[in-house]
Write a protein that holds these residues in place. Structure first.
Motif, PDB file in Angstrom:
ATOM      1  N   THR A 109       1.552  40.358  56.523  1.00 51.91           N
ATOM      2  CA  THR A 109       0.971  39.028  56.557  1.00 51.91           C
ATOM      3  C   THR A 109       2.068  37.969  56.697  1.00 51.91           C
ATOM      4  O   THR A 109       3.060  37.988  55.969  1.00 51.91           O
ATOM      5  CB  THR A 109       0.169  38.750  55.270  1.00 51.91           C
ATOM      6  OG1 THR A 109      -0.854  39.737  55.146  1.00 51.91           O
ATOM      7  CG2 THR A 109      -0.470  37.377  55.301  1.00 51.91           C
ATOM      8  N   HIS A 110       1.873  37.057  57.624  1.00 54.77           N
ATOM      9  CA  HIS A 110       2.804  35.953  57.844  1.00 54.77           C
ATOM     10  C   HIS A 110       2.517  34.874  56.807  1.00 54.77           C
ATOM     11  O   HIS A 110       1.429  34.294  56.781  1.00 54.77           O
ATOM     12  CB  HIS A 110       2.586  35.399  59.255  1.00 54.77           C
ATOM     13  CG  HIS A 110       3.566  34.364  59.671  1.00 54.77           C
ATOM     14  ND1 HIS A 110       3.604  33.853  60.945  1.00 54.77           N
ATOM     15  CD2 HIS A 110       4.553  33.723  58.986  1.00 54.77           C
ATOM     16  CE1 HIS A 110       4.562  32.952  61.046  1.00 54.77           C
ATOM     17  NE2 HIS A 110       5.146  32.852  59.857  1.00 54.77           N
ATOM     18  N   THR A 111       3.478  34.631  55.921  1.00 49.79           N
ATOM     19  CA  THR A 111       3.294  33.625  54.875  1.00 49.79           C
ATOM     20  C   THR A 111       4.415  32.591  54.904  1.00 49.79           C
ATOM     21  O   THR A 111       5.505  32.848  55.407  1.00 49.79           O
ATOM     22  CB  THR A 111       3.275  34.267  53.472  1.00 49.79           C
ATOM     23  OG1 THR A 111       4.593  34.754  53.145  1.00 49.79           O
ATOM     24  CG2 THR A 111       2.282  35.414  53.401  1.00 49.79           C
ATOM     25  N   ILE A 112       4.142  31.438  54.325  1.00 50.02           N
ATOM     26  CA  ILE A 112       5.151  30.372  54.243  1.00 50.02           C
ATOM     27  C   ILE A 112       6.333  30.827  53.396  1.00 50.02           C
ATOM     28  O   ILE A 112       7.492  30.584  53.736  1.00 50.02           O
ATOM     29  CB  ILE A 112       4.522  29.093  53.661  1.00 50.02           C
ATOM     30  CG1 ILE A 112       3.492  28.522  54.647  1.00 50.02           C
ATOM     31  CG2 ILE A 112       5.601  28.048  53.346  1.00 50.02           C
ATOM     32  CD1 ILE A 112       2.710  27.337  54.117  1.00 50.02           C
ATOM     33  N   ARG A 114       7.533  33.814  52.912  1.00 46.13           N
ATOM     34  CA  ARG A 114       8.374  34.787  53.610  1.00 46.13           C
ATOM     35  C   ARG A 114       9.207  34.138  54.705  1.00 46.13           C
ATOM     36  O   ARG A 114      10.239  34.671  55.113  1.00 46.13           O
ATOM     37  CB  ARG A 114       7.502  35.908  54.184  1.00 46.13           C
ATOM     38  CG  ARG A 114       6.946  36.828  53.099  1.00 46.13           C
ATOM     39  CD  ARG A 114       5.895  37.786  53.619  1.00 46.13           C
ATOM     40  NE  ARG A 114       5.441  38.685  52.556  1.00 46.13           N
ATOM     41  CZ  ARG A 114       4.372  39.459  52.634  1.00 46.13           C
ATOM     42  NH1 ARG A 114       3.633  39.450  53.729  1.00 46.13           N
ATOM     43  NH2 ARG A 114       4.035  40.243  51.628  1.00 46.13           N
ATOM     44  N   GLU A 115       8.762  32.976  55.193  1.00 45.93           N
ATOM     45  CA  GLU A 115       9.512  32.264  56.226  1.00 45.93           C
ATOM     46  C   GLU A 115      10.875  31.778  55.717  1.00 45.93           C
ATOM     47  O   GLU A 115      11.751  31.455  56.508  1.00 45.93           O
ATOM     48  CB  GLU A 115       8.711  31.053  56.722  1.00 45.93           C
ATOM     49  CG  GLU A 115       7.690  31.374  57.790  1.00 45.93           C
ATOM     50  CD  GLU A 115       8.309  31.522  59.169  1.00 45.93           C
ATOM     51  OE1 GLU A 115       9.516  31.277  59.298  1.00 45.93           O
ATOM     52  OE2 GLU A 115       7.573  31.877  60.109  1.00 45.93           O
ATOM     53  N   THR A 123       0.874  35.620  65.846  1.00 45.33           N
ATOM     54  CA  THR A 123      -0.094  36.484  65.171  1.00 45.33           C
ATOM     55  C   THR A 123      -0.586  37.603  66.090  1.00 45.33           C
ATOM     56  O   THR A 123      -0.921  37.356  67.254  1.00 45.33           O
ATOM     57  CB  THR A 123      -1.291  35.651  64.680  1.00 45.33           C
ATOM     58  OG1 THR A 123      -0.810  34.658  63.772  1.00 45.33           O
ATOM     59  CG2 THR A 123      -2.326  36.515  63.977  1.00 45.33           C
ATOM     60  N   THR A 157       0.871  40.541  49.645  1.00 44.56           N
ATOM     61  CA  THR A 157       0.079  39.335  49.397  1.00 44.56           C
ATOM     62  C   THR A 157      -1.146  39.673  48.564  1.00 44.56           C
ATOM     63  O   THR A 157      -1.683  38.811  47.859  1.00 44.56           O
ATOM     64  CB  THR A 157      -0.373  38.692  50.722  1.00 44.56           C
ATOM     65  OG1 THR A 157      -1.053  39.669  51.518  1.00 44.56           O
ATOM     66  CG2 THR A 157       0.819  38.154  51.500  1.00 44.56           C
ATOM     67  N   LYS A 160      -0.269  39.541  44.922  1.00 43.71           N
ATOM     68  CA  LYS A 160      -0.209  38.128  44.546  1.00 43.71           C
ATOM     69  C   LYS A 160      -1.607  37.538  44.385  1.00 43.71           C
ATOM     70  O   LYS A 160      -1.853  36.726  43.478  1.00 43.71           O
ATOM     71  CB  LYS A 160       0.574  37.333  45.584  1.00 43.71           C
ATOM     72  CG  LYS A 160       0.761  35.859  45.239  1.00 43.71           C
ATOM     73  CD  LYS A 160       1.589  35.149  46.288  1.00 43.71           C
ATOM     74  CE  LYS A 160       1.840  33.697  45.893  1.00 43.71           C
ATOM     75  NZ  LYS A 160       0.583  32.922  45.719  1.00 43.71           N
ATOM     76  N   ASP A 201      -5.579  44.642  52.503  1.00 45.58           N
ATOM     77  CA  ASP A 201      -6.285  44.000  53.605  1.00 45.58           C
ATOM     78  C   ASP A 201      -7.486  44.833  54.034  1.00 45.58           C
ATOM     79  O   ASP A 201      -7.430  46.068  54.070  1.00 45.58           O
ATOM     80  CB  ASP A 201      -5.344  43.809  54.794  1.00 45.58           C
ATOM     81  CG  ASP A 201      -4.126  42.982  54.412  1.00 45.58           C
ATOM     82  OD1 ASP A 201      -4.240  42.152  53.479  1.00 45.58           O
ATOM     83  OD2 ASP A 201      -3.071  43.160  55.032  1.00 45.58           O
ATOM     84  N   THR A 226      -8.255  36.400  50.377  1.00 46.35           N
ATOM     85  CA  THR A 226      -7.227  35.606  51.057  1.00 46.35           C
ATOM     86  C   THR A 226      -7.373  35.836  52.558  1.00 46.35           C
ATOM     87  O   THR A 226      -7.999  36.794  52.997  1.00 46.35           O
ATOM     88  CB  THR A 226      -5.802  36.033  50.645  1.00 46.35           C
ATOM     89  OG1 THR A 226      -5.594  37.407  51.023  1.00 46.35           O
ATOM     90  CG2 THR A 226      -5.571  35.863  49.158  1.00 46.35           C
ATOM     91  N   ASP A 228      -5.360  36.699  55.918  1.00 45.78           N
ATOM     92  CA  ASP A 228      -4.105  37.374  56.204  1.00 45.78           C
ATOM     93  C   ASP A 228      -3.872  37.573  57.703  1.00 45.78           C
ATOM     94  O   ASP A 228      -4.350  38.550  58.284  1.00 45.78           O
ATOM     95  CB  ASP A 228      -4.066  38.733  55.494  1.00 45.78           C
ATOM     96  CG  ASP A 228      -3.992  38.595  53.987  1.00 45.78           C
ATOM     97  OD1 ASP A 228      -2.884  38.656  53.455  1.00 45.78           O
ATOM     98  OD2 ASP A 228      -5.045  38.408  53.356  1.00 45.78           O
TER      99      ASP A 228
END
Length: 290
Positions: A109-112, A114-115, A123, A157, A160, A201, A226, A228
C-alpha cells in the motif's frame, strides 16, 4: 549498549551502500553496470506473488516485473539477469533502501508515511482492509471484534488499522492483536483457532480463501476499513528509474498487456476471480498520461 552500537553500525552500512548506488548514477546505471535486474517479490500474497507447485515465484506482480525486465533490456541494449528475492512486510522497504533489490513488486500500500523513506510508482491496484473469518464465527465486521484475537502482518497498514481502531475506542474492549511475519502464518493460526479473524487487504484474503484446502469454511467479511492503493517500491530520489517504470506501466495499460495479466490472475478463470471495478477502470484512464 552493544545492541545500540550494532544498530548504528547496520544503519551506517545501509546508508553507505545506498550512497554507493547513487554514486553510480542511480538504479538504471547500477543495473546497466551489474548486468542484473533484482526484484523483490512476495511468496504468500496470492495472487500478486506466491510459490507455485513447482517451487517457483509466480503471480500478477511477478508477471509485471517480467515486463519491466524486457523493457530494461530494450532500453539498455543488452541482456540482463533477472533475479527474484523474497520480501515480506517487514523487509521490503529496507531491501529497496539499501540497494539489495532494485524494485519491490508485491502488494504494498502506498502511504504518506512510507514516502518519507522510499518512493512509489503510480497505482497498480485498488483494494482495502477487510477480515477473513470462519463461517459461523458471528464476526461480520470490525464492530464484532471486541475482546477477539485478530491477526495481521507485522509492519502492514492492516496492523495499523486495527491498532487505530483500538486506540480510538471503536473496538471496545480492545481486540487482541497478534502479528505474524507472513500471511500464511496468520491463516494457519486462523485455521487452528488460535485467532478469531485475520486482517489484511480484501484481495489477499480472497486469495488465501481460494487456495485453502476447504475454502467453503471461510468468508471475507465487512466493508473496507481502510483504502489501500497498491504501488511498487523504488528508491528515494531516483526519478529517472521511477519515471521509466511509470511509463512502462502506462504503456502496459494502453497496449493491453496490463489487462491481459489482470485477466490471467484475477479474471473469471484466474487464480482469484476479482472483477475490475468501474472506479478502477476510470482511475487507470486518468493515470495513463498522454
Amino acid at each position: 549498549m552493544k545492541r545500540i552500537y550494532l544498530g548504528l553500525l547496520t544503519a551506517l552500512l545501509t546508508l553507505c551502500f545506498a550512497a554507493a548506488v547513487f554514486a553510480q548514477g542511480g538504479t538504471l546505471d547500477k543495473i546497466a553496470k551489474s548486468g542484473e535486474f533484482t526484484v523483490g517479490v512476495r511468496d504468500g500474497a496470492i495472487p500478486f506473488g506466491f510459490i507455485d507447485k513447482n517451487n517457483e515465484h509466480v503471480g500478477f506482480s511477478v508477471d509485471v516485473a517480467k515486463e519491466f525486465h524486457k523493457a530494461l533490456e530494450k532500453k539498455l541494449g543488452k541482456s540482463l539477469k533477472f533475479t527474484l528475492k523474497t520480501t515480506n512486510p517487514k523487509t521490503r522497504i529496507p531491501l529497496v533502501s539499501n540497494g539489495t533489490i532494485d524494485i519491490e513488486c508485491g502488494s504494498t500500500t502506498h502511504t504518506i508515511a512510507r514516502e518519507e523513506t522510499v518512493d512509489f510508482t503510480i497505482t497498480i491496484f485498488l483494494t482495502g482492509t477487510q477480515l477473513l473469518v470462519k463461517k459461523g464465527s458471528g464476526i461480520k465486521s470490525y464492530k464484532d471484534l471486541p475482546g477477539k484475537k485478530v491477526g495481521a502482518a507485522q509492519g502492514s497498514t492492516n496492523e495499523k488499522a486495527i491498532r487505530d481502531l483500538n486506540e480510538k475506542g471503536e473496538i471496545k474492549p480492545a481486540a487482541n492483536l497478534v502479528v505474524y511475519q507472513e500471511h500464511s502464518q496468520g491463516f494457519l493460526a486462523l485455521d487452528r483457532g488460535i485467532i478469531d479473524a485475520y486482517c489484511t487487504d480484501g484481495i489477499l484474503l480472497a486469495g488465501m480463501r481460494a487456495k485453502a484446502p476447504n475454502p467453503d469454511q471461510y468468508e471475507v467479511v465487512g466493508g473496507f476499513i481502510t483504502y489501500d492503493p497498491y504501488s511498487y517500491i523504488v528508491r528515494e530520489n531516483d526519478s529517472k528509474f521511477r519515471d521509466f517504470i511509470n511509463i512502462e506501466i502506462i504503456n502496459m495499460i494502453k497496449d493491453g498487456r496490463y489487462a491481459k495479466i489482470y485477466d490471467k490472475w484475477l479474471g473469471p478463470k484466474g487464480v482469484v476471480p476479482y472483477p475490475m471495478s468501474d472506479e478502477f477502470k476510470i482511475f487507470q484512464k486518468l493515470e495513463a498520461w498522454p
